[in-house]
Motif scaffolding. Sequence first.
Motif, PDB file in Angstrom:
ATOM      1  N   ILE A   7      13.368  -7.385  77.243  1.00 28.58           N
ATOM      2  CA  ILE A   7      14.786  -7.309  77.619  1.00 28.58           C
ATOM      3  C   ILE A   7      15.628  -8.325  76.830  1.00 28.58           C
ATOM      4  O   ILE A   7      16.686  -7.961  76.311  1.00 28.58           O
ATOM      5  CB  ILE A   7      14.957  -7.407  79.139  1.00 28.58           C
ATOM      6  CG1 ILE A   7      14.486  -6.093  79.760  1.00 28.58           C
ATOM      7  CG2 ILE A   7      16.408  -7.700  79.519  1.00 28.58           C
ATOM      8  CD1 ILE A   7      14.492  -6.026  81.244  1.00 28.58           C
ATOM      9  N   TRP A  10      16.055  -6.911  73.454  1.00 26.25           N
ATOM     10  CA  TRP A  10      17.051  -5.827  73.526  1.00 26.25           C
ATOM     11  C   TRP A  10      18.464  -6.410  73.479  1.00 26.25           C
ATOM     12  O   TRP A  10      19.309  -5.931  72.725  1.00 26.25           O
ATOM     13  CB  TRP A  10      16.850  -5.028  74.818  1.00 26.25           C
ATOM     14  CG  TRP A  10      17.876  -3.962  75.037  1.00 26.25           C
ATOM     15  CD1 TRP A  10      19.042  -4.071  75.733  1.00 26.25           C
ATOM     16  CD2 TRP A  10      17.828  -2.631  74.553  1.00 26.25           C
ATOM     17  NE1 TRP A  10      19.723  -2.885  75.709  1.00 26.25           N
ATOM     18  CE2 TRP A  10      19.000  -1.976  74.995  1.00 26.25           C
ATOM     19  CE3 TRP A  10      16.919  -1.908  73.786  1.00 26.25           C
ATOM     20  CZ2 TRP A  10      19.273  -0.647  74.702  1.00 26.25           C
ATOM     21  CZ3 TRP A  10      17.195  -0.587  73.501  1.00 26.25           C
ATOM     22  CH2 TRP A  10      18.359   0.030  73.953  1.00 26.25           C
ATOM     23  N   LEU A  67      17.195   1.861  82.517  1.00 23.61           N
ATOM     24  CA  LEU A  67      17.031   1.226  81.212  1.00 23.61           C
ATOM     25  C   LEU A  67      16.831   2.250  80.096  1.00 23.61           C
ATOM     26  O   LEU A  67      17.229   2.015  78.952  1.00 23.61           O
ATOM     27  CB  LEU A  67      15.856   0.243  81.223  1.00 23.61           C
ATOM     28  CG  LEU A  67      16.123  -1.104  81.852  1.00 23.61           C
ATOM     29  CD1 LEU A  67      14.825  -1.903  81.981  1.00 23.61           C
ATOM     30  CD2 LEU A  67      17.153  -1.884  81.057  1.00 23.61           C
ATOM     31  N   ALA A  70      20.013   3.101  78.408  1.00 18.64           N
ATOM     32  CA  ALA A  70      20.753   2.024  77.756  1.00 18.64           C
ATOM     33  C   ALA A  70      20.805   2.238  76.243  1.00 18.64           C
ATOM     34  O   ALA A  70      19.909   2.847  75.653  1.00 18.64           O
ATOM     35  CB  ALA A  70      20.105   0.680  78.075  1.00 18.64           C
ATOM     36  N   ASP A  76      26.665  -5.302  79.561  1.00 23.10           N
ATOM     37  CA  ASP A  76      25.657  -6.258  80.031  1.00 23.10           C
ATOM     38  C   ASP A  76      25.379  -6.099  81.519  1.00 23.10           C
ATOM     39  O   ASP A  76      24.245  -6.245  81.966  1.00 23.10           O
ATOM     40  CB  ASP A  76      26.109  -7.696  79.768  1.00 23.10           C
ATOM     41  CG  ASP A  76      26.065  -8.073  78.298  1.00 23.10           C
ATOM     42  OD1 ASP A  76      25.737  -7.209  77.462  1.00 23.10           O
ATOM     43  OD2 ASP A  76      26.362  -9.243  78.002  1.00 23.10           O
ATOM     44  N   ILE A  79      22.508  -3.891  82.412  1.00 24.36           N
ATOM     45  CA  ILE A  79      21.195  -4.508  82.188  1.00 24.36           C
ATOM     46  C   ILE A  79      20.891  -5.493  83.320  1.00 24.36           C
ATOM     47  O   ILE A  79      19.770  -5.556  83.825  1.00 24.36           O
ATOM     48  CB  ILE A  79      21.130  -5.205  80.811  1.00 24.36           C
ATOM     49  CG1 ILE A  79      21.504  -4.236  79.678  1.00 24.36           C
ATOM     50  CG2 ILE A  79      19.746  -5.808  80.589  1.00 24.36           C
ATOM     51  CD1 ILE A  79      20.637  -3.002  79.566  1.00 24.36           C
ATOM     52  N   CYS A  82      19.761  -3.462  86.214  1.00 22.83           N
ATOM     53  CA  CYS A  82      18.380  -2.997  86.016  1.00 22.83           C
ATOM     54  C   CYS A  82      17.371  -4.104  86.284  1.00 22.83           C
ATOM     55  O   CYS A  82      16.371  -3.887  86.974  1.00 22.83           O
ATOM     56  CB  CYS A  82      18.203  -2.463  84.596  1.00 22.83           C
ATOM     57  SG  CYS A  82      19.126  -0.957  84.249  1.00 22.83           S
ATOM     58  N   THR A  83      17.645  -5.295  85.741  1.00 24.32           N
ATOM     59  CA  THR A  83      16.701  -6.393  85.973  1.00 24.32           C
ATOM     60  C   THR A  83      16.695  -6.810  87.438  1.00 24.32           C
ATOM     61  O   THR A  83      15.653  -7.213  87.962  1.00 24.32           O
ATOM     62  CB  THR A  83      16.976  -7.601  85.058  1.00 24.32           C
ATOM     63  OG1 THR A  83      18.283  -8.114  85.304  1.00 24.32           O
ATOM     64  CG2 THR A  83      16.810  -7.231  83.591  1.00 24.32           C
TER      65      THR A  83
END
Length: 178
Positions: A7, A10, A67, A70, A76, A79, A82-83
Motif C-alpha cells: 500500500i 502504491w 482496492l 483504485a 487518498d 485508500i 480500505c486500510t
Amino acid sequence: MGIITYIPTWGQAVMGNNASQSGLMLTPYLILWTGGSFIVGFLVGKIQFRKIMKLGAISLIIGTLLLTFANGNTPDVLIYLCTALLGLGMGLIVPLLIVYIQSNVSEKELGSAMGLNSFVNTLSQSVGVTIFGVIYSIFSNNGTEIGIHAIFIGTVVLAIITFATTFFMKNKGSQQEN
C-alpha cells in the motif's frame, strides 16, 4: 498481512504521494485493528464466534475489493477507508482465533497449540509477502500499477477463502454453530 507491504508503494509509485503520506495510509489499518480487538473483547460470549469472524472476513472482502478499483486518480481517503476495513477485519479475526484455539484444545495441549499458532502465523506472513513479491515481479513488467493490482486481486481471493473457512469451524463438544 502481505498487502500492507504494497500500500505505501502504491501511494508513492501510482498516486504520486511522498513517503510520509504513503506510510500514513496504513494508520487506519493499525488503529482499527486495535479497535476491532477491543470490539471482540465485548462481543465474545454475546455473539457466536463464527458470526464475529464472518463479519471480520466480510470487512476484509470489502476492503480488498475496493482496492481493486483504485487507480492513480483515486482519492487518498478511499485508500484510508480500505486500510481501515482491512484493519477492522484483522482486529475481529486474529484475537478471536486465539480464543478459538484456547477453547478447543485440552489444557495439556494448550502450550503446543499456541506455539503452533504463533509459528504458523509468522510463517504464513513470511510466505505471503514472498508470494506477493513474486506476483509483483511477474506483473510489474507492465507497470507498477498492474503489479500491485495483481496483489490486490490476490488479497480478494484470500479474503474470500477466509470467509469460507468460517463455515467449517466448530467448538469442541458442541453442535455446529451458525
